[in-house]
Design a protein around this motif. Structure first.
Motif, PDB file in Angstrom:
ATOM      1  N   ASN A  10       4.841  -8.501   1.162  1.00 30.17           N
ATOM      2  CA  ASN A  10       5.343  -7.169   1.470  1.00 30.17           C
ATOM      3  C   ASN A  10       4.836  -6.169   0.441  1.00 30.17           C
ATOM      4  OD1 ASN A  10       7.096  -7.634   3.828  1.00 30.17           O
ATOM      5  ND2 ASN A  10       8.254  -8.927   2.422  1.00 30.17           N
ATOM      6  N   SER A  13       3.370   0.763  -0.688  1.00 24.85           N
ATOM      7  CA  SER A  13       2.360   1.702  -0.216  1.00 24.85           C
ATOM      8  C   SER A  13       1.892   2.591  -1.363  1.00 24.85           C
ATOM      9  CB  SER A  13       2.922   2.576   0.902  1.00 24.85           C
ATOM     10  OG  SER A  13       3.919   3.455   0.392  1.00 24.85           O
ATOM     11  N   GLU A  16       4.387   5.279  -1.975  1.00 24.57           N
ATOM     12  CA  GLU A  16       5.506   4.898  -2.836  1.00 24.57           C
ATOM     13  C   GLU A  16       5.106   4.910  -4.311  1.00 24.57           C
ATOM     14  OE1 GLU A  16       8.207   1.747  -0.448  1.00 24.57           O
ATOM     15  OE2 GLU A  16       6.086   1.214  -0.545  1.00 24.57           O
ATOM     16  N   THR A 121      -2.999  -8.750   9.996  1.00 27.45           N
ATOM     17  CA  THR A 121      -2.678  -7.877  11.121  1.00 27.45           C
ATOM     18  C   THR A 121      -3.909  -7.779  12.009  1.00 27.45           C
ATOM     19  OG1 THR A 121      -1.086  -6.575   9.845  1.00 27.45           O
ATOM     20  CG2 THR A 121      -2.008  -5.546  11.804  1.00 27.45           C
ATOM     21  N   ARG A 143      -2.844  -7.973   5.161  1.00 27.57           N
ATOM     22  CA  ARG A 143      -1.776  -7.046   4.787  1.00 27.57           C
ATOM     23  C   ARG A 143      -1.828  -6.718   3.303  1.00 27.57           C
ATOM     24  NH1 ARG A 143       3.438  -8.332   5.280  1.00 27.57           N
ATOM     25  NH2 ARG A 143       4.009  -6.162   5.631  1.00 27.57           N
ATOM     26  N   ASP A 144      -2.372  -7.618   2.505  1.00 30.84           N
ATOM     27  CA  ASP A 144      -2.546  -7.335   1.081  1.00 30.84           C
ATOM     28  C   ASP A 144      -3.916  -7.841   0.641  1.00 30.84           C
ATOM     29  OD1 ASP A 144      -1.235  -6.527  -1.595  1.00 30.84           O
ATOM     30  OD2 ASP A 144      -2.044  -8.525  -1.998  1.00 30.84           O
ATOM     31  N   MET A 174      -4.439  -0.487   6.322  1.00 26.96           N
ATOM     32  CA  MET A 174      -3.079  -0.896   5.989  1.00 26.96           C
ATOM     33  C   MET A 174      -2.255   0.263   5.442  1.00 26.96           C
ATOM     34  SD  MET A 174      -2.554  -3.843   7.127  1.00 26.96           S
ATOM     35  CE  MET A 174      -0.852  -3.552   6.659  1.00 26.96           C
ATOM     36  N   GLU A 175      -2.870   1.131   4.645  1.00 31.21           N
ATOM     37  CA  GLU A 175      -2.119   2.273   4.121  1.00 31.21           C
ATOM     38  C   GLU A 175      -1.741   3.245   5.228  1.00 31.21           C
ATOM     39  OE1 GLU A 175      -0.805   2.654   0.965  1.00 31.21           O
ATOM     40  OE2 GLU A 175      -1.439   0.552   1.017  1.00 31.21           O
ATOM     41  N   LYS A 178       1.142   1.669   7.067  1.00 36.30           N
ATOM     42  CA  LYS A 178       2.377   1.873   6.294  1.00 36.30           C
ATOM     43  C   LYS A 178       2.881   3.305   6.439  1.00 36.30           C
ATOM     44  CE  LYS A 178       0.705  -1.267   2.690  1.00 36.30           C
ATOM     45  NZ  LYS A 178       0.246  -1.306   1.281  1.00 36.30           N
ATOM     46  N   TRP A 179       1.936   4.266   6.365  1.00 37.96           N
ATOM     47  CA  TRP A 179       2.336   5.671   6.462  1.00 37.96           C
ATOM     48  C   TRP A 179       2.943   5.964   7.831  1.00 37.96           C
ATOM     49  CZ3 TRP A 179       1.454   9.939   9.436  1.00 37.96           C
ATOM     50  CH2 TRP A 179       1.880  11.162   8.902  1.00 37.96           C
ATOM     51  N   ALA A 181       4.404   3.873   9.845  1.00 39.01           N
ATOM     52  CA  ALA A 181       5.702   3.206   9.947  1.00 39.01           C
ATOM     53  C   ALA A 181       6.775   3.962   9.166  1.00 39.01           C
ATOM     54  CB  ALA A 181       5.585   1.767   9.436  1.00 39.01           C
ATOM     55  N   ALA A 182       6.434   4.407   7.966  1.00 34.78           N
ATOM     56  CA  ALA A 182       7.402   5.100   7.120  1.00 34.78           C
ATOM     57  C   ALA A 182       7.824   6.439   7.718  1.00 34.78           C
ATOM     58  CB  ALA A 182       6.822   5.305   5.719  1.00 34.78           C
TER      59      ALA A 182
END
Length: 261
Positions: A10, A13, A16, A121, A143-144, A174-175, A178-179, A181-182
Motif C-alpha cells: 500500500n 502517494s 501525500e 494493476t 503498484r510499487d 500509479m500516481e 491514486k490521485w 481515487a483520492a
C-alpha cells in the motif's frame, strides 16, 4: 482455495508526501521513488533494499504461494519476473504463458492472483473506431516500483538505468490512479496503439467525467511527440499533455491539472 491475505503493498502517494514535506521536496525525491518505491515501511527503513526483499518474500512466498496451492510455483515466479521485465510494454496472455512455460489460462490465473494480492494493476487498451487499434493486449503496472525492482534485484540509481522510460510510465500511471481515487473522479486510464503502423501510440488515455485527456510520458522532456494523425482523424482534434520531470506534479497533486483541459 484460501483467501489471499490482506494487501501489504500500500504505497503512499506523491500528493501525500508533498502535503507532509512540501511540494519541492517531494518532486526532488522522484528519482528515489522510481527505484525504492513509496511504501511507508520502506521509506522509514535503514536498509531499503533489504526491506523490499523481505516484503516481496512475505507477499509472494508467505502470501500467494502459501495459500493458493499452486502446482507449479516456479512457473508463477517466472511469470512475476517476466512481468517485472515487461514494464512499459504491452503483453498478451499467450506471450506471458509461453515465457512462464504455462498455458494461457494458467497465466491469466497467475495474473489474477497478483492483482488480488495488490502487487500489480492491469491497464487495458482503449479502442473504439479504427479496425487496426490494438484490443487484445494489456500493460501490467506494479503498484510499487520498489517491489518491482526487488523482483529483478536491481536497485541501480535512476540516472544509470536502461529501463527508465518504463519506470517513468509506471510511476505516472500509479500516481494518477491514486490521485483519481483520492479525489473521487471516476476516471480510468488506458493506453492506445495501432497494429499498423506500430509506431502510432498514445501512452495514456484517461476517460470519464470531464472528458478525455491524452498523456505522453517523457521523463527527460526530450522528443516532444505529436498526436497521431490517424487518432486525430478518427476522434477529432485533441491535445497531448506532456508528463516530464517539471510537469508531472501538476497532474498528480492539487487539482490534477484539470483547469488545463
Amino acid at each position: 482455495m484460501a483467501e489471499i491475505p490482506e494487501k501489504a503493498i500500500n504505497p503512499v502517494s506523491l500528493e501525500e508526501i508533498a502535503a507532509e514535506t512540501g511540494l519541492f521536496n517531494a518532486q526532488r525525491r522522484i528519482p528515489e521513488f522510481l527505484v525504492m518505491g513509496m511504501l511507508p515501511q520502506v521509506l522509514a527503513a535503514e536498509n531499503r533494499a533489504e526491506k523490499l526483499r523481505v516484503l516481496l518474500d512475505r507477499a509472494v512466498t508467505g502470501g500467494i504461494l502459501a495459500v493458493a496451492g499452486l502446482r507449479n510455483p516456479q512457473a508463477f515466479l517466472r511469470l512475476l519476473h517476466v512481468l517485472a521485465g515487461s514494464v512499459g510494454r504491452d503483453v498478451t496472455m499467450e506471450s506471458l504463458g509461453r515465457a512462464a512455460g504455462v498455458s494461457r489460462h494458467t497465466a491469466e490465473s497467475y495474473l489474477a492472483l497478483l492483482e488480488e494480492a495488490g502487487l500489480v494493476t492491469v491497464c487495458r487498451p482503449w479502442a473504439d473506431s479504427l479496425p487496426t487499434e490494438v484490443r487484445g493486449t494489456r500493460k501490467i503496472w506494479f503498484r510499487d516500483l520498489g517491489i518491482r525492482n526487488a523482483v529483478l534485484n536491481d536497485f541501480t540509481h535512476a540516472g544509470a538505468r536502461k529501463d527508465l522510460a518504463g519506470l517513468w510510465q509506471n510511476f505516472f500511471f500509479m500516481e494518477r490512479v491514486k490521485w483519481n481515487a483520492a479525489h473521487g473522479t471516476g476516471r480510468e486510464l488506458h493506453f492506445w496503439r495501432l497494429m499498423r503502423p506500430s509506431t502510432a501510440h498514445i501512452d495514456f488515455i484517461e476517460t470519464g467525467p470531464g472528458g478525455m485527456r491524452l498523456f505522453a510520458c517523457r521523463e527527460d522532456g526530450a522528443r516532444m511527440p505529436k498526436l497521431p494523425a490517424l487518432f486525430e482523424k478518427a476522434y477529432g482534434p485533441g491535445r497531448l499533455e506532456i508528463v516530464d520531470r517539471r510537469s508531472v506534479v501538476r497532474f498528480i497533486t492539487g487539482n490534477g491539472g484539470m483547469t488545463e483541459t
